[in-house]
Design a protein around this motif. Structure first.
Motif, PDB file in Angstrom:
ATOM      1  N   UNK A 115       0.813  -1.215   0.000  1.00  0.00           N
ATOM      2  CA  UNK A 115       0.000   0.000   0.000  1.00  0.00           C
ATOM      3  C   UNK A 115       0.849   1.269   0.000  1.00  0.00           C
ATOM      4  N   UNK A 116       1.918   1.264   0.790  1.00  0.00           N
ATOM      5  CA  UNK A 116       2.678   2.493   0.986  1.00  0.00           C
ATOM      6  C   UNK A 116       3.837   2.649   0.007  1.00  0.00           C
ATOM      7  N   UNK A 117       4.698   1.655  -0.094  1.00  0.00           N
ATOM      8  CA  UNK A 117       5.912   1.777  -0.897  1.00  0.00           C
ATOM      9  C   UNK A 117       5.696   1.401  -2.354  1.00  0.00           C
ATOM     10  N   UNK A 118       5.028   0.302  -2.608  1.00  0.00           N
ATOM     11  CA  UNK A 118       4.856  -0.178  -3.982  1.00  0.00           C
ATOM     12  C   UNK A 118       4.121   0.853  -4.833  1.00  0.00           C
ATOM     13  N   UNK A 119       3.103   1.499  -4.265  1.00  0.00           N
ATOM     14  CA  UNK A 119       2.370   2.526  -5.019  1.00  0.00           C
ATOM     15  C   UNK A 119       3.320   3.646  -5.433  1.00  0.00           C
ATOM     16  N   UNK A 120       4.153   4.118  -4.504  1.00  0.00           N
ATOM     17  CA  UNK A 120       5.085   5.209  -4.817  1.00  0.00           C
ATOM     18  C   UNK A 120       6.064   4.811  -5.912  1.00  0.00           C
ATOM     19  N   UNK A 121       6.533   3.583  -5.847  1.00  0.00           N
ATOM     20  CA  UNK A 121       7.480   3.112  -6.870  1.00  0.00           C
ATOM     21  C   UNK A 121       6.780   3.020  -8.220  1.00  0.00           C
ATOM     22  N   UNK A 122       5.586   2.443  -8.251  1.00  0.00           N
ATOM     23  CA  UNK A 122       4.843   2.351  -9.514  1.00  0.00           C
ATOM     24  C   UNK A 122       4.525   3.740 -10.061  1.00  0.00           C
ATOM     25  N   UNK A 123       4.229   4.692  -9.178  1.00  0.00           N
ATOM     26  CA  UNK A 123       3.955   6.069  -9.592  1.00  0.00           C
ATOM     27  C   UNK A 123       5.201   6.677 -10.232  1.00  0.00           C
ATOM     28  N   UNK A 124       6.361   6.453  -9.636  1.00  0.00           N
ATOM     29  CA  UNK A 124       7.618   6.972 -10.175  1.00  0.00           C
ATOM     30  C   UNK A 124       7.879   6.441 -11.585  1.00  0.00           C
ATOM     31  N   UNK A 173       5.613   5.666 -13.714  1.00  0.00           N
ATOM     32  CA  UNK A 173       4.517   6.019 -14.611  1.00  0.00           C
ATOM     33  C   UNK A 173       3.439   4.965 -14.737  1.00  0.00           C
ATOM     34  N   UNK A 174       3.302   4.116 -13.744  1.00  0.00           N
ATOM     35  CA  UNK A 174       2.282   3.064 -13.796  1.00  0.00           C
ATOM     36  C   UNK A 174       1.063   3.410 -12.943  1.00  0.00           C
ATOM     37  N   UNK A 175       1.135   4.494 -12.179  1.00  0.00           N
ATOM     38  CA  UNK A 175       0.022   4.946 -11.336  1.00  0.00           C
ATOM     39  C   UNK A 175      -0.125   6.455 -11.509  1.00  0.00           C
ATOM     40  N   UNK A 176      -1.217   7.003 -10.998  1.00  0.00           N
ATOM     41  CA  UNK A 176      -1.414   8.449 -11.019  1.00  0.00           C
ATOM     42  C   UNK A 176      -1.557   8.993 -12.435  1.00  0.00           C
ATOM     43  N   UNK A 177      -0.792  10.021 -12.758  1.00  0.00           N
ATOM     44  CA  UNK A 177      -0.860  10.660 -14.088  1.00  0.00           C
ATOM     45  C   UNK A 177      -0.268   9.784 -15.184  1.00  0.00           C
ATOM     46  N   UNK A 178       0.349   8.698 -14.811  1.00  0.00           N
ATOM     47  CA  UNK A 178       0.969   7.764 -15.760  1.00  0.00           C
ATOM     48  C   UNK A 178       2.083   8.425 -16.560  1.00  0.00           C
ATOM     49  N   UNK A 179       2.815   9.312 -15.905  1.00  0.00           N
ATOM     50  CA  UNK A 179       3.953   9.979 -16.527  1.00  0.00           C
ATOM     51  C   UNK A 179       5.191   9.608 -15.727  1.00  0.00           C
ATOM     52  N   UNK A 180       6.155   8.995 -16.395  1.00  0.00           N
ATOM     53  CA  UNK A 180       7.380   8.593 -15.711  1.00  0.00           C
ATOM     54  C   UNK A 180       8.140   9.836 -15.236  1.00  0.00           C
TER      55      UNK A 180
END
Length: 90
Positions: free
Chosen positions: A26-35, A37-44
């Motif tokens: 929940x905490x770390x994996x989401x941030x890594x995926x966001x970095x 570009x796999x989550x959020x705005x989907x921008x690396x």
């Protein structure tokens, strides 16, 4: 690279014993995926450039930035030699 980052971070946090597996997801994996570009705005996100890293100053207990900036001249020469930089170019 995403998979490697997830595995590395999970292993590091698991060794410290600081994060349970479900909390990691929940905490770390989401941030890594966001970095990546796999989550959020989907921008690396891009990394900091060399000058930003060189000009940053880590605080007490922090271990980031440019290690060569803080080395003494003998230590810098030794380190550059160890990674294969010819003595004539140091």
């Amino acid at each position: 690279m995403l998979i490697r980052a997830l595995i590395f971070t999970h292993a590091d946090e698991f060794q410290k014993g600081s994060v349970a597996s479900d909390r990691f997801d929940k905490q770390y994996a989401y941030s890594i995926r966001h970095t990546y570009g796999k989550e959020g705005r989907r921008k690396e996100l891009s990394c900091y450039g060399c000058m930003k890293i060189i000009n940053s100053t880590p605080g007490p207990g922090e271990h980031h930035g440019c290690p060569y900036k803080e080395f003494s001249e003998p230590r810098l020469k030794q380190s550059l030699s160890a990674i294969g930089v010819p003595a004539a170019e140091v």
